[in-house]
Enzyme design. Structure first.
Site, short mmCIF file in Angstrom:
data_model
loop_
_atom_site.label_atom_id
_atom_site.label_comp_id
_atom_site.label_asym_id
_atom_site.label_seq_id
_atom_site.Cartn_x
_atom_site.Cartn_y
_atom_site.Cartn_z
N HIS A 260 0.86 -7.36 -1.42
CA HIS A 260 0.58 -6.22 -0.55
C HIS A 260 1.73 -5.23 -0.64
O HIS A 260 2.88 -5.59 -0.95
CB HIS A 260 0.35 -6.66 0.90
CG HIS A 260 1.61 -7.00 1.65
ND1 HIS A 260 2.28 -6.10 2.45
CD2 HIS A 260 2.31 -8.16 1.73
CE1 HIS A 260 3.33 -6.68 2.99
NE2 HIS A 260 3.39 -7.93 2.58
N CYS A 261 1.41 -3.96 -0.43
CA CYS A 261 2.44 -2.93 -0.36
C CYS A 261 2.49 -2.44 1.08
O CYS A 261 2.20 -3.19 2.01
CB CYS A 261 2.15 -1.80 -1.35
SG CYS A 261 0.61 -0.93 -1.02
N MET A 262 2.83 -1.19 1.28
CA MET A 262 3.01 -0.69 2.64
C MET A 262 1.70 -0.59 3.41
O MET A 262 1.67 -0.76 4.62
CB MET A 262 3.66 0.71 2.56
CG MET A 262 4.25 1.19 3.86
SD MET A 262 5.77 0.33 4.22
CE MET A 262 6.25 1.14 5.73
#
Length: 620
Positions: free
Chosen positions: A25-27
């Site tokens: 996952h990113c932001m």
């Protein structure tokens, strides 16, 4: 919010643990790499509580969750044993190769669309102006305008070399130079003379590379490895001059002796196969040619049929290439017009309309093919189906072209000839079927675009507010640079405003500062994105660049931590944007109000350039 239930629903809808190769996952997004992405229904995933949208990009299935993405990810981890490694270049299914190939071509061609549209419309003028008596087609003005219109297409390999170099992380000017070698006037003269040519004793195939696409893309892709190889083995003390020397020598040799001729040989093979099929079943040959003509032109293999269509005349009519191009060209134009009519994206609407006119009136299909149909795929499929049907009809009726011209509505007189008026009537029927059928099929198939969420309320904000005011309803630019609307960001999650309203800045300096007094509420480990909340509750996401999460923090430095209080103008991040660009990433930085729904409106200040800490957004 029940993170556990939503995470379980998402996992089930993407095919369960057995279909997940890895997930990170990113932001704001869950990034899945799936073994079988085609089985996932986007509409069902979007209906899961908490899901803001989905994207299929770069071999990843991205589920946009917003600022709470970490909470969903924690629940996902409890549901299975997933790898959290980013996908490698070789990951993904073999059947995805064509899709990746199309994405590369579309990505490299997109920056060329304005030039091709301009050239295409000049070609339209060159057809229309002589017809209405404004311009003499034997005048010098006509001749000069002709190469105005030809230039964007003939020199396409040079422009593609530059865009492909950015995508494959190759030194741009070296790639452009190799394209220049392939188009050099002296080499073109050798090709025209037709005498055998050898380079270091190796035979050079006499092929024309003007307007070609595939040879230069393959060549720049190979240069990625050539450049990497010489970068490793050449000592630093002599690298500045020996590296470009060796790269140009090896790349130029491969371009003329190995890579370039591949298209020629493939074209000759295709020509032999189609002519053989034509001898057995002419209707089938025309159906295949009309269906696959966009792909044949894209590879440059249509030049293998030049001896057939260049000598088209009443004595030697062409019954294969020019009739097939009539159906294919008009299908591309109709597909582009259908996209223009159906899309809600104002920019796409304009580009598709101009592309459609260019294809229909001048037979210039490159803007429609590379800017619209190939990019969105379904319109291309519609055009190919229509082309196949028209091709079968032409094969059965024996449509012939009695002159060489690029087939279009204006060039239909090239089909006048033969006994009675049957041939031109069949050409008009083909034109009508191709346009109507393609338009209808494109409309039915639709286009996969992210819907834009338009603001329902409009509030006028006074622009006469002194910059630097402590007004809590203002958001200040975190960096100096060019301001662009979110709609122009090359990422559907931001351009579709799934995360909220805002603007983007193309940075001109490496320092990023706090846009207001507040608190750091989220800082992703790779430091490519930071979330802040103002003292008055405005939640802002600063996402530095597009897909820069893949850099894993390289070239990024953070000066704050999650939970830390910040003051407006305080330095929070530093980014080496030159290095980020060299790595092939878009540096456009969206600044988004993620709790947009809590306010009446978010209004962007009408500016195209900003200094750091100048007002860019008003929150009402």
């Amino acid at each position: 919010m029940n993170y556990k239930d939503s995470a379980k629903q998402i996992l089930d809808l993407v095919g369960g643990e057995q279909n997940v190769q890895s997930v990170t996952h990113c932001m704001t997004r869950l990034r899945f790499v799936l073994r079988n992405e085609s089985s996932v229904e986007d509409v069902q995933v979007k209906e899961v509580p908490g899901v803001m949208g989905v994207m299929r990009k770069g071999g990843q299935y991205q589920v946009i969750m917003g600022n709470d993405v970490a909470s969903y990810y924690k629940e996902l981890e409890k549901l299975g044993h997933f790898s959290n490694q980013a996908p490698t270049e070789n990951s993904g299914e073999k059947k995805k190769l064509f899709e990746a190939f199309v994405d590369v071509i579309s990505g490299c061609m997109s920056p060329l669309i304005p030039a091709m549209l301009g050239g295409g419309m000049i070609k339209v003028l060159l057809i229309l102006l002589p017809l209405i008596g404004i311009l003499d087609d034997s005048s010098q003005t006509f001749a000069i305008l002709s190469f105005f219109g030809d230039a964007p297409f003939y020199f396409m390999p040079i422009m593609l070399a530059f865009t492909a170099a950015q995508k494959f992380n190759v030194t741009p000017m070296l790639a452009v130079t190799v394209a220049g070698i392939m188009l050099h006037p002296n080499f073109v003269e050798m090709v025209n003379l037709g005498d055998p040519v050898h380079f270091f004793g190796l035979p050079v195939t006499l092929a024309s590379y003007g307007s070609s696409v595939i040879p230069i893309l393959i060549m720049v892709w190979l240069m990625k490895y050539i450049e990497r190889f010489f970068d490793k083995i050449i000592p630093n003390v002599i690298k500045s001059f020996t590296k470009p020397l060796l790269i140009l020598l090896i790349s130029g040799l491969l371009a003329l002796v190995v890579v370039g001729p591949l298209g020629t040989f493939a074209g000759q093979l295709l020509s032999s196969a189609i002519i053989w099929i034509q001898g057995k079943a002419g209707w089938l040959a025309l159906g295949l040619m009309a269906a696959f003509m966009p792909l044949i032109v894209m590879t440059g293999m249509h030049w293998a049929f030049a001896p057939i269509f260049l000598i088209a005349s009443p004595a030697t009519p062409d019954i294969l290439i020019l009739p097939a191009m009539l159906a294919a060209n008009l299908a591309q134009g109709a597909a582009a017009l259908a996209v223009s009519a159906k899309t809600k994206d104002k920019n796409l609407k304009q580009v598709a309309a101009a592309s459609g006119i260019s294809a229909l009136l001048a037979g210039v299909t490159e803007p429609a093919l590379y800017g619209v149909t190939l990019k969105y795929k379904k319109p291309l499929y519609a055009a190919m189906i229509s082309g196949a049907i028209c091709g079968v009809y032409m094969g059965i009726t024996g449509l012939e072209s009695y002159a060489f011209a690029v087939p279009s509505l204006v060039a239909l007189p090239q089909f006048i000839g033969g006994q009675n008026n049957g041939n031109i009537i069949n050409a008009i029927v083909v034109a009508g079927i191709s346009i109507v059928l393609t338009f209808v099929l494109t409309w039915i198939f639709g286009i996969d675009e992210v819907e834009k969420h338009e603001t329902e309320q409009s509030v006028k904000i006074s622009e006469a507010v002194e910059t630097g005011s402590n007004d809590p309803k203002k958001i200040y630019a975190p960096m100096k640079g060019q301001v662009i609307p979110l709609e122009q960001v090359n990422d559907a999650a931001f351009s579709g405003k799934m995360m909220g309203e805002g603007v983007a800045i193309i940075p001109e300096e490496d320092t990023i500062t706090a846009p207001f007094d507040g608190e750091v509420t989220a800082l992703f480990p790779t430091k490519h994105a930071i979330g802040l909340t103002s003292e008055n509750g405005i939640e802002v996401l600063i996402h530095v660049g597009i897909d820069t999460v893949e850099l894993a923090g390289e070239h990024f430095t953070a000066f704050v931590e999650t939970g830390e209080k910040v003051k407006k103008g305080q330095k929070i991040l530093a980014v080496d944007f030159a290095k980020v660009k060299e790595a092939g990433y878009d540096t456009a930085t969206p600044i988004v109000v993620t709790n947009t729904d809590s306010y009446i409106d978010i209004v962007a200040k009408e500016i195209t350039k900003t200094k750091s800490q100048e007002t860019i957004l008003y929150v009402v």
